[in-house]
Structure formats: C-alpha cells, structure tokens
Design a protein around this motif. Structure first.
Motif, short mmCIF file in Angstrom:
data_model
loop_
_atom_site.label_atom_id
_atom_site.label_comp_id
_atom_site.label_asym_id
_atom_site.label_seq_id
_atom_site.Cartn_x
_atom_site.Cartn_y
_atom_site.Cartn_z
N UNK A 175 0.84 -1.20 0.00
CA UNK A 175 0.00 0.00 0.00
C UNK A 175 0.87 1.24 0.00
N UNK A 176 0.35 2.30 -0.62
CA UNK A 176 1.07 3.58 -0.61
C UNK A 176 1.04 4.21 0.77
N UNK A 177 0.20 3.69 1.65
CA UNK A 177 0.09 4.23 3.00
C UNK A 177 1.07 3.55 3.97
N UNK A 178 2.00 2.79 3.43
CA UNK A 178 2.96 2.09 4.27
C UNK A 178 3.75 3.11 5.10
N UNK A 179 4.02 2.75 6.35
CA UNK A 179 4.73 3.63 7.27
C UNK A 179 6.11 3.98 6.74
N UNK A 180 6.58 5.19 7.08
CA UNK A 180 7.92 5.61 6.71
C UNK A 180 8.98 4.73 7.37
N UNK A 181 8.56 3.98 8.39
CA UNK A 181 9.49 3.13 9.12
C UNK A 181 9.62 1.74 8.51
N UNK A 182 9.11 1.59 7.29
CA UNK A 182 9.10 0.26 6.65
C UNK A 182 10.51 -0.32 6.55
N UNK A 183 11.45 0.47 6.08
CA UNK A 183 12.82 -0.01 5.95
C UNK A 183 13.45 -0.24 7.32
N UNK A 184 13.13 0.64 8.27
CA UNK A 184 13.66 0.45 9.62
C UNK A 184 13.22 -0.89 10.19
N UNK A 185 11.98 -1.25 9.90
CA UNK A 185 11.44 -2.51 10.44
C UNK A 185 12.15 -3.70 9.80
N UNK A 186 12.21 -3.71 8.47
CA UNK A 186 12.73 -4.89 7.78
C UNK A 186 14.26 -4.98 7.83
N UNK A 187 14.95 -3.89 7.57
CA UNK A 187 16.40 -3.94 7.56
C UNK A 187 16.98 -3.81 8.97
N UNK A 188 16.24 -3.11 9.83
CA UNK A 188 16.65 -3.07 11.23
C UNK A 188 16.57 -4.45 11.86
N UNK A 189 15.58 -5.23 11.45
CA UNK A 189 15.45 -6.61 11.95
C UNK A 189 16.66 -7.43 11.54
N UNK A 190 17.14 -7.19 10.30
CA UNK A 190 18.34 -7.90 9.86
C UNK A 190 19.50 -7.63 10.80
N UNK A 191 19.72 -6.37 11.16
CA UNK A 191 20.84 -6.03 12.04
C UNK A 191 20.68 -6.68 13.42
N UNK A 192 19.46 -6.73 13.91
CA UNK A 192 19.22 -7.31 15.24
C UNK A 192 19.42 -8.82 15.22
N UNK A 193 18.83 -9.48 14.21
CA UNK A 193 18.82 -10.94 14.18
C UNK A 193 20.10 -11.54 13.62
N UNK A 194 20.70 -10.87 12.62
CA UNK A 194 21.78 -11.50 11.88
C UNK A 194 23.12 -10.78 11.99
N UNK A 195 23.13 -9.56 12.51
CA UNK A 195 24.41 -8.84 12.67
C UNK A 195 24.46 -8.20 14.06
N UNK A 196 24.52 -9.02 15.10
CA UNK A 196 24.52 -8.49 16.46
C UNK A 196 25.91 -8.07 16.94
N UNK A 197 26.90 -8.09 16.01
CA UNK A 197 28.29 -7.87 16.39
C UNK A 197 28.63 -6.40 16.58
N UNK A 198 27.79 -5.50 16.04
CA UNK A 198 28.12 -4.08 16.08
C UNK A 198 29.05 -3.72 14.93
N UNK A 199 29.87 -2.70 15.15
CA UNK A 199 30.79 -2.23 14.10
C UNK A 199 32.03 -3.11 14.06
#
Length: 256
Positions: free
Chosen positions: A149-173
């Motif tokens: 939908x065009x009404x998708x939240x602006x946080x869409x990328x934060x949700x999907x790609x942020x989840x990647x960092x939490x679940x699959x890259x917990x190492x930090x920098x």
C-alpha cells in the motif's frame, strides 16, 4: 563396479586447503577420516584417504603438489556446492563450509547480493571477523518485501532492515553497507523482487546459490550452488551489483 577413487575427483579448492593445512601443521599426518572430517572435509573422503593415508608430511605435500601441478594449465572449472541429503558418492561440498571459507579468506571486499536473512549470525560471524581484522569492505544487497500500500509507514525499511541487524548482525561495528531495491517501496503491479543470490569475494571468486541465509536453507533444504574461481567472471558480477548503486536503482539503508 566403480573404479578406484583418485584425487582427480577432488576439487582444486579442497586440495589447496589440504596442502596449506599440512604445510602449516594444522593437519598432522598420518591423515585419517576423523581428522579430515574435523577439518571440514565431508565429501570424497575415500579418494583423499587412498591418496594420503600412511604418508608423512613431506610425502603428502608431494602428492598434493603433483595433483595441483596437473591442473595449472586447465581453465578453472565450476565447483558444485550442495545443502541437504545426497547420495553416498556425492562429490559436492557443503554450502556452510564454502561460505565460511569465502568469508574467512576475504581480504579486500565482499559483495553479498539478493539473499533473505533470518538469524544468520553464525554464517556471517566469519565475515565480521574479516572486516574487523583486515578492514574488508562489505556491501549487502538485501531483499525487502514489496510494499502492498502507498500508506505504508515511513518506518518500513527500519522494520525490515533493522530486523536484519538485530537478528543476523549483532556484532556491532564494523557493519556492512546495506542496499535495498527502491522498487520495493512502490506497490505493484508491476511486481519486483531482489531474488538473485550470490557472493563475490575480492573480485576474484564468485558463489551463486539457491540457499538463503536462514537456518532452514543452510541446514534442512535441498539447495544447490556453484563456486567459480575466475577473476574475470567474479569482477564482472561485482560490477553488475555496483552498477545498481551508480544507476540509483538501489538505495542505501542508514540505520537511525
């Protein structure tokens, strides 16, 4: 009746790894099946045992050097990579083993394109260490589901790609630079998907595979891939991905 197994059935990459391990003392002759399995060799064990068993280090190195010398003038051939059950005589290497080898051996750059991720930290940990220890530049092109939908939240990328960092890259920098297909932010039709799955290491080696970076794909599914040691092909494939950045087809995700 099958013929006697020989090193001709063993991939060049495996022979090179065995040669380096014996030369460095990581693998100490006499070699046996348990030691080879512990080193990460899962296939063509009979051929390796028949060629090397009972020999001291110098003899093992001589046998492996001859096998490598016979291949020097040959054009590199693709190596079959497999996940899941296979026949006892299967000659393919395991996907997880190949990925670990690629990531541990990276010294300059890694491009990882098109995969889906779910709790992939064990697979990606060797890459993090190469980034940390050798300043490897890593760029991930990550699949993001297309919005509905065009009404998708602006946080869409934060949700999907942020989840990647939490679940699959917990190492930090250091973290990889993360890119997404901009078309995913526009509802279809037309529909699109970042579906290609490949890894390019140092512009010299390329791995194209059906397996995503998920536990199911790496351990349970039947998946197939091909490892190509060809700098011309690998650099061309890397250029295809980097060209998406230059053309503005993908966008870079910057965590908030």
């Amino acid at each position: 009746m099958s013929g006697r197994a020989t090193l001709k059935q063993v991939s060049t990459a495996v022979i090179e790894q065995l040669r380096d391990a014996v030369a460095s003392g990581t693998l100490k002759p006499p070699l046996d099946r348990a030691g080879l399995v512990g080193f990460g060799v899962r296939h063509q064990l009979e051929a390796i045992e028949q060629a090397l068993a009972g020999h001291r280090s110098a003899a093992c190195l001589a046998v492996l050097d001859v096998a490598l010398a016979e291949r020097e003038d040959r054009k590199p051939t693709p190596e079959l990579v497999w996940t899941g059950p296979e026949a006892p005589a299967g000659a393919a290497r395991d996907t997880a083993v190949v990925l670990r080898e690629l990531f541990e051996g990276a010294r300059e750059s890694v491009i990882l394109g098109g995969y889906s991720f779910k709790y992939a930290r064990d697979v990606l940990a060797p890459l993090f260490r190469s980034m940390r220890d050798h300043a490897v530049d890593a760029r991930f092109f990550v699949h993001v589901p297309q919005v509905e939908s065009t009404n998708t939240s602006d946080k869409y990328l934060d949700i999907h790609l942020g989840r990647f960092l939490i679940e699959s890259w917990p190492f930090g920098n250091p973290r990889p630079r993360i890119y997404y297909d901009k078309r995913a932010l526009v509802p279809g039709p037309p529909y699109s998907s970042l579906h290609a799955k490949c890894v390019v290491v140092d512009g010299a080696r390329a791995f194209v595979s059906s397996a995503n970076f998920t536990q199911r794909a790496q351990e349970q599914n039947i998946e197939v891939g091909v490892l190509i040691d060809d700098a011309n092909f690998a650099s061309f494939l890397a250029g295809q991905w980097l060209g998406l950045i230059e053309a503005g087809i993908v966008g870079e995700f910057v965590p908030r």
